[in-house]
Design a protein around this motif. Sequence first.
Motif, PDB file in Angstrom:
ATOM      1  N   GLY A   1      -3.974  -3.865 -12.592  1.00  0.00           N
ATOM      2  CA  GLY A   1      -3.974  -4.078 -14.027  1.00  0.00           C
ATOM      3  C   GLY A   1      -4.894  -5.086 -14.391  1.00  0.00           C
ATOM      4  O   GLY A   1      -5.378  -4.897 -16.003  1.00  0.00           O
ATOM      5  N   SER A   2      -5.668  -4.573 -13.681  1.00  0.00           N
ATOM      6  CA  SER A   2      -7.561  -5.583 -13.663  1.00  0.00           C
ATOM      7  C   SER A   2      -8.514  -4.354 -13.480  1.00  0.00           C
ATOM      8  O   SER A   2      -9.663  -5.084 -12.988  1.00  0.00           O
ATOM      9  N   ALA A   3      -7.911  -3.735 -14.005  1.00  0.00           N
ATOM     10  CA  ALA A   3      -9.247  -2.173 -14.327  1.00  0.00           C
ATOM     11  C   ALA A   3      -9.934  -2.256 -13.124  1.00  0.00           C
ATOM     12  O   ALA A   3     -10.878  -0.822 -12.727  1.00  0.00           O
ATOM     13  N   GLY A   4      -9.231  -2.207 -11.530  1.00  0.00           N
ATOM     14  CA  GLY A   4      -9.743  -2.486 -10.587  1.00  0.00           C
ATOM     15  C   GLY A   4      -8.889  -0.752  -9.762  1.00  0.00           C
ATOM     16  O   GLY A   4      -8.366  -1.504  -8.692  1.00  0.00           O
ATOM     17  N   TYR A   5      -9.009   0.145 -10.367  1.00  0.00           N
ATOM     18  CA  TYR A   5      -8.733   1.202 -10.021  1.00  0.00           C
ATOM     19  C   TYR A   5      -9.117   1.488  -8.674  1.00  0.00           C
ATOM     20  O   TYR A   5      -7.729   1.701  -7.449  1.00  0.00           O
ATOM     21  N   VAL A   6     -10.623   1.659  -8.141  1.00  0.00           N
ATOM     22  CA  VAL A   6     -10.516   2.020  -7.167  1.00  0.00           C
ATOM     23  C   VAL A   6     -10.225   1.032  -6.024  1.00  0.00           C
ATOM     24  O   VAL A   6      -9.051   0.743  -4.567  1.00  0.00           O
ATOM     25  N   ALA A   7     -10.482   0.116  -5.798  1.00  0.00           N
ATOM     26  CA  ALA A   7      -9.802  -1.235  -5.346  1.00  0.00           C
ATOM     27  C   ALA A   7      -8.382  -1.453  -4.805  1.00  0.00           C
ATOM     28  O   ALA A   7      -8.327  -1.789  -4.340  1.00  0.00           O
ATOM     29  N   GLY A   8      -7.373  -1.298  -6.144  1.00  0.00           N
ATOM     30  CA  GLY A   8      -6.574  -1.191  -5.501  1.00  0.00           C
ATOM     31  C   GLY A   8      -5.825   0.052  -5.189  1.00  0.00           C
ATOM     32  O   GLY A   8      -4.888  -0.644  -3.656  1.00  0.00           O
ATOM     33  N   VAL A   9      -6.256   1.426  -4.816  1.00  0.00           N
ATOM     34  CA  VAL A   9      -6.053   2.159  -4.527  1.00  0.00           C
ATOM     35  C   VAL A   9      -6.339   2.147  -2.569  1.00  0.00           C
ATOM     36  O   VAL A   9      -5.780   2.290  -1.696  1.00  0.00           O
ATOM     37  N   PHE A  10      -7.306   1.423  -2.800  1.00  0.00           N
ATOM     38  CA  PHE A  10      -8.449   1.583  -1.362  1.00  0.00           C
ATOM     39  C   PHE A  10      -7.461   0.349  -0.338  1.00  0.00           C
ATOM     40  O   PHE A  10      -7.580   0.378   0.736  1.00  0.00           O
ATOM     41  N   HIS A  11      -6.989  -1.014  -0.917  1.00  0.00           N
ATOM     42  CA  HIS A  11      -6.048  -1.908  -0.433  1.00  0.00           C
ATOM     43  C   HIS A  11      -5.065  -0.856  -0.144  1.00  0.00           C
ATOM     44  O   HIS A  11      -3.909  -1.306   1.077  1.00  0.00           O
ATOM     45  N   LEU A  12      -4.802  -0.428  -0.403  1.00  0.00           N
ATOM     46  CA  LEU A  12      -3.405   0.626  -0.748  1.00  0.00           C
ATOM     47  C   LEU A  12      -3.571   1.562   0.969  1.00  0.00           C
ATOM     48  O   LEU A  12      -2.336   1.365   1.501  1.00  0.00           O
ATOM     49  N   PHE A  13      -5.401   2.273   0.908  1.00  0.00           N
ATOM     50  CA  PHE A  13      -5.493   2.411   2.292  1.00  0.00           C
ATOM     51  C   PHE A  13      -5.439   2.095   3.378  1.00  0.00           C
ATOM     52  O   PHE A  13      -4.157   1.933   4.474  1.00  0.00           O
ATOM     53  N   THR A  14      -5.750   1.071   3.427  1.00  0.00           N
ATOM     54  CA  THR A  14      -5.832  -0.238   4.192  1.00  0.00           C
ATOM     55  C   THR A  14      -4.612  -0.461   4.491  1.00  0.00           C
ATOM     56  O   THR A  14      -4.288  -1.351   6.338  1.00  0.00           O
ATOM     57  N   HIS A  15      -3.638  -1.467   3.638  1.00  0.00           N
ATOM     58  CA  HIS A  15      -2.430  -2.107   3.929  1.00  0.00           C
ATOM     59  C   HIS A  15      -2.124  -0.919   4.961  1.00  0.00           C
ATOM     60  O   HIS A  15      -0.660  -1.795   5.575  1.00  0.00           O
ATOM     61  N   ALA A  16      -1.579   0.105   4.231  1.00  0.00           N
ATOM     62  CA  ALA A  16      -0.757   1.199   5.453  1.00  0.00           C
ATOM     63  C   ALA A  16      -0.850   1.032   6.907  1.00  0.00           C
ATOM     64  O   ALA A  16      -0.169   0.791   7.591  1.00  0.00           O
ATOM     65  N   PHE A  17      -2.240   0.764   7.229  1.00  0.00           N
ATOM     66  CA  PHE A  17      -2.104   1.146   8.822  1.00  0.00           C
ATOM     67  C   PHE A  17      -2.072  -0.442   9.242  1.00  0.00           C
ATOM     68  O   PHE A  17      -1.697   0.008  10.248  1.00  0.00           O
ATOM     69  N   PHE A  18      -2.296  -1.860   8.811  1.00  0.00           N
ATOM     70  CA  PHE A  18      -2.299  -2.560   9.293  1.00  0.00           C
ATOM     71  C   PHE A  18      -0.960  -3.615   8.983  1.00  0.00           C
ATOM     72  O   PHE A  18      -0.594  -4.073   9.796  1.00  0.00           O
ATOM     73  N   LYS A  19      -0.179  -2.783   8.190  1.00  0.00           N
ATOM     74  CA  LYS A  19       0.949  -3.300   7.945  1.00  0.00           C
ATOM     75  C   LYS A  19       2.203  -2.708   8.902  1.00  0.00           C
ATOM     76  O   LYS A  19       3.248  -3.423   9.217  1.00  0.00           O
TER      77      LYS A  19
END
Length: 618
Positions: free
Chosen positions: A319-337
């Motif tokens: 929502g803050s125009a951080g497309y790369v940041a949001g998808v990147f966190h989706l990527f890292t979150h998948a592994f540590f979660k």
Amino acid sequence: MEANMALLIPLFPFIAFLLLLSGRGFIQRKFAAATGVTATFLSLLLSVYVWLSGETVTWNIPWLNLGDVAVSFSIHLGSLQILMLLIISIVSFLVHLYSYGYMERDDRIRVFYAYLALFTFSMFGLVMSANLLWIYIFWELVGVCSFLLIGFWYFKPEAREAARKAFVVTRIGDVGFFIAIVLMFWHVGSFEVSDLKTAVVSGQMSPGLITLLAVLIFIGAVGKSGQFPLHTWLPDAMEGPTPVSALIHAATMVAAGVYLVANLFFLFQSSPSAMDVVAYIGGFTAIFAATIGLMQHDIKRVLAYSTVSQLGFMMLALGSAGYVAGVFHLFTHAFFKALLFLGAGAVIVLLAHEQDLRKMGGLWKTHRQLGVWFLAGCLSIAGIPPFSGFFSKDEILFSVYQDGRTGLFVTGLIASFFTALYMFRLFFLVFAGEPRGPKADRPVPAVMMIPVAVLGIFSIGSGWVGLLSGGGFEHWLAAGNGSVPDAASAPVWLAVVTVAVSLAGIGLAWLFYGKGKFSARQAAQTVPWLHRLVLNKYYVDELYQYLFVWTTKGIGWFLSGWDRFVIGGIVRFVGWVVQLTGRLGSRIQNGQAQTYVLVSVIGFVLLMVGMTAGRLFK
């Protein structure tokens, strides 16, 4: 060639599902596990192959005709879709492997692996589809699979209720998504995502319609990704087996909502109002769920609320125009979660399926290896360098700051503090001190520890992808969907403040739960009303019970009574009148001549009286 290879990615889990479902009555448990593991491993190999090919894959085949419009089954694999394929295949493969150790003694392990395979197939189909109608079909199939897996232990009333709740609550969001698809077809004349993008970019759609479509699609994402106010199903989903929790919370169902917003980011980006809705809902969800997680005593529910909070961070970034940041966190979150859930599953198995944090402790002394990997997951989610969560969370906060959303930036910092606090509260209660409940006197099976260790390595190293690629990963990920954040322009103080806030949360958790210098119970008694409010999850479930469940039941009871007593009473009265008339008629028509003469005389007398009375009063 790549298109043909890509089509095989979802095919292997689907074949595994058919084999396991048809042979559930006679195949051996090891064969069932081997089938699921092999299928997901082959999908992983193909996903890596498609990623290494470096090409965008498109494929299209006619499906049906709606009037003059031809609807196709089409796939499109850009950078976002390929990244999702990698996430799903890696986590799914490791969960399948881990599940054999966790579910080995369960009599329905064959059915369990069949459901897991169908779940994986559904998620593959969802991210590969380039057609919103097919995305919706797989979207609903993912919901069905979650219902089956959450309620897998159907003999437990809590599991049945959790499965039903997940199915009903997510359907609320799905209605919004379905309406958006219908409106899109009405105005664009196509279900293809590419046609929608063309219509938006070329200005064929009014700003109001774009906003309406984006908000309706986001409602669907809110349901699947557990955003406020449709988050209540996600913590209850912990009633399912722990491998299911890892798969749902890390790489499949909850990731679907974030993926949907990211996939249609061009639509949201064209509406500032829709971006505001996404950002504010995401920011509120992040801090709202983080505070609740601080008061939970069930190890899996703490992780569940952390998932809700982290998904809020992703939505805040988008929502803050951080497309790369949001998808990147989706990527890292998948592994540590996934690491944290599988680690929690190992703890639960060690402690004879005990899940209460108040009855744990001392595992660092007896199971150091498990503790080290679990610590890696906690440090990652807390955003401590050099673990992966630091890089993605730092990019999120930078995107929010760069977008000028100061209030949401502060909200994100506070949510980060609570994240570190509740995660290390969990860590110290489980691994520090002395045992307060069942003793763990046996090692974790290797088949469970190997996936934990692999995910631990990913939790440490996945955040370095951007730096090691010299920014190439961010540019590949953006691929026309958003601008790449300029790391050089990020103020130094931002990273320092982010880490300091997280360290403060860890330090406070250590004082309360590690060292035990302060009593959490006494601290809660200083503000008892606030403690009760957060402990009871802000009474959101109770509010829904009063406003919706009881209201709906009340309306149902009223309508049932109206149907039974008013409508049914009228019907019964008409029937009684007809029956009475028939009985009178049957008594008159009895075949006795004297009765007929008497009736004729009475009728004649009444006729004469009526005629006479008419003349008198004329």
